[in-house]
Design an enzyme around this catalytic site. Structure first.
Site, PDB file in Angstrom:
ATOM      1  N   ASP A 275      -0.931 -12.236   5.968  1.00  0.00           N
ATOM      2  CA  ASP A 275      -1.849 -12.949   6.856  1.00  0.00           C
ATOM      3  C   ASP A 275      -3.268 -12.911   6.268  1.00  0.00           C
ATOM      4  OD1 ASP A 275      -2.706 -14.130   9.311  1.00  0.00           O
ATOM      5  OD2 ASP A 275      -3.430 -12.168   9.958  1.00  0.00           O
TER       6      ASP A 275
ATOM      7  N   LYS B 176       0.877  -1.178   0.000  1.00  0.00           N
ATOM      8  CA  LYS B 176       0.000   0.000   0.000  1.00  0.00           C
ATOM      9  C   LYS B 176       0.915   1.229   0.000  1.00  0.00           C
ATOM     10  CE  LYS B 176      -4.252   1.731   0.541  1.00  0.00           C
ATOM     11  NZ  LYS B 176      -5.452   1.459  -0.266  1.00  0.00           N
TER      12      LYS B 176
ATOM     13  N   ASP C 176      -5.522  -3.527  -1.767  1.00  0.00           N
ATOM     14  CA  ASP C 176      -6.987  -3.573  -1.933  1.00  0.00           C
ATOM     15  C   ASP C 176      -7.345  -4.072  -3.329  1.00  0.00           C
ATOM     16  OD1 ASP C 176      -5.663  -1.211  -2.470  1.00  0.00           O
ATOM     17  OD2 ASP C 176      -7.338   0.110  -2.019  1.00  0.00           O
TER      18      ASP C 176
END
Ligand code: NAD
Length: 337
Positions: free
Chosen positions: A227, A170, A203
């Site tokens: 994760d 990100k 995302d």
């Protein structure tokens, strides 16, 4: 005789590790288990959920396989799983997610591998209360850890004859921390011209994995995204009951399923043993026992494909131990159970 540390864990851990142990032994492979306990159940005896002799056992044997261990939410001890990874510098978490015939899923032919950095990021748990109403958590990313996990991902890609590494980040928002992770991945990719390299914002990665998972191969992730993406990938191939994992460092390796201790099913002999059985396949390959690994993989895949003796999550009614028995029967057809 090869010694392997076996940590049964808690929740459903003891029942699935017992199933895995019987399956591995059915191959006739020469393994001696050194069973040691960790987790909430040993707190009273040792004053810690991760006693020193557990770490010593893994350091001695170099290889361990473990069941899941519960981490209390909020107060209580820190995660034993995270502590093990940090103490033994198991910096690479490998989580293959592949379609198995017979597993109900909206997707077919999925073949993804999550390579997750295992030692830093928000998972390091560097947190504090700033005041009564404010908490903060530090996201630390280092060049050393980012470069070595990127190297691991590319080495794995070449070793396994795979094609592409996608770095997940990100960096548009966390320009320093995720920016450094991405910069390191790009730099290391230049040393591996044989493999393709690309990056995705996390995302968008989630949406793409749901819409066109076949476009991806190796997903190189910092700890927290790794994760989350691992569970997403488990969902694509039919759930947590079937997805294996490995935590690998330069000296030691600890194999474990992706799923947790599923406390609501503990002691019911009900959950799927496949995830830990396939984790043992990864372990056997790691220690060079390829024949035993292949036997277990083929037997497990066949039992799942036939669908007659599978657990509830795969649409069956078999118990954990009955599914293990069915796998053993395929490995040693003449053996009486
Ligand atoms: P979980 O993975 O334990 O269970 C979530 C759900 O997934 C279960 O309720 C069940 O429906 C399903 N599931 C999980 N394993 C399954 C199996 N083998 N067969 C069939 N269905 C299965 O996740 P959670 O409830 O978020 O976590 C429970 C505890 O486990 C927490 O304390 C968590 O910290 C811990 N945990 C440990 C590890 C580890 O030891 N490496 C990993 C993840 C979570």
């Amino acid at each position: 005789m090869r010694k392997v540390t076996l940590i049964p864990g808690d929740g459903v851990g003891p029942e699935i590790t017992q199933a895995m142990r019987r399956v591995v032994e059915a191959t006739g492979v020469s393994i001696e288990w050194e069973v040691v306990q960790a987790g909430v159940n040993v707190m009273d005896e040792y004053g810690t959920p991760l006693p020193e002799h557990v770490l010593e056992s893994i350091r001695r044997n170099k290889v361990a396989i473990k069941g899941p261990i519960t981490t209390p939410v909020g107060t209580g001890f820190r995660s034993v799983n995270v502590a093990l990874r940090k103490e033994l510098d198991l910096y690479a978490c490998l989580r293959p997610a592949f379609s198995l015939k017979g597993v109900k899923s909206k997707y077919e032919d999925i073949d993804l591998v999550v390579v997750r950095e295992n030692t830093e990021d928000l998972y390091a748990g560097i947190e504090r209360m700033v005041d009564d109403d404010t908490a903060e958590s530090i996201k630390r990313i280092t060049r050393r850890a980012s470069e070595r996990i990127a190297k691991f991902a590319f080495d794995y890609t070449l070793k396994e004859g795979r094609r592409k590494v996608t770095a997940v980040h990100k960096a548009n928002i966390m320009k320093y921390s995720d920016g450094l992770f991405l910069e390191c991945a790009r730099k290391i990719s230049e040393e591996y011209p044989q493999a393709e390299f690309e990056d995705r914002i996390v995302d968008n990665m989630c949406m793409q994995l749901v819409q066109k998972p076949e476009a991806y191969d190796i997903l190189l992730c910092p700890n927290l995204y790794g994760d989350i993406i691992s569970d997403l990938c488990a969902g694509l191939v039919g759930g947590l009951g079937i997805v294996p994992g490995a935590n690998i460092g330069d000296e030691y390796a600890v194999f474990e399923p992706v799923h947790g201790s599923a406390p609501k099913y503990a002691g019911q002999n009900k959950v799927n043993p496949t995830a830990i059985i396939l984790s043992s396949v990864l372990m056997l390959r790691y220690i060079g026992e390829k024949e035993a690994a292949n036997k277990i993989f083929n037997a497990t895949a066949q039992v799942i494909k036939e669908g007659k003796t599978v657990t509830y999550d795969l649409g069956g009614t078999a118990t954990t131990s009955e599914m293990a028995d069915a796998i053993i029967q395929k490995i040693t057809p003449k053996r009486r159970l």
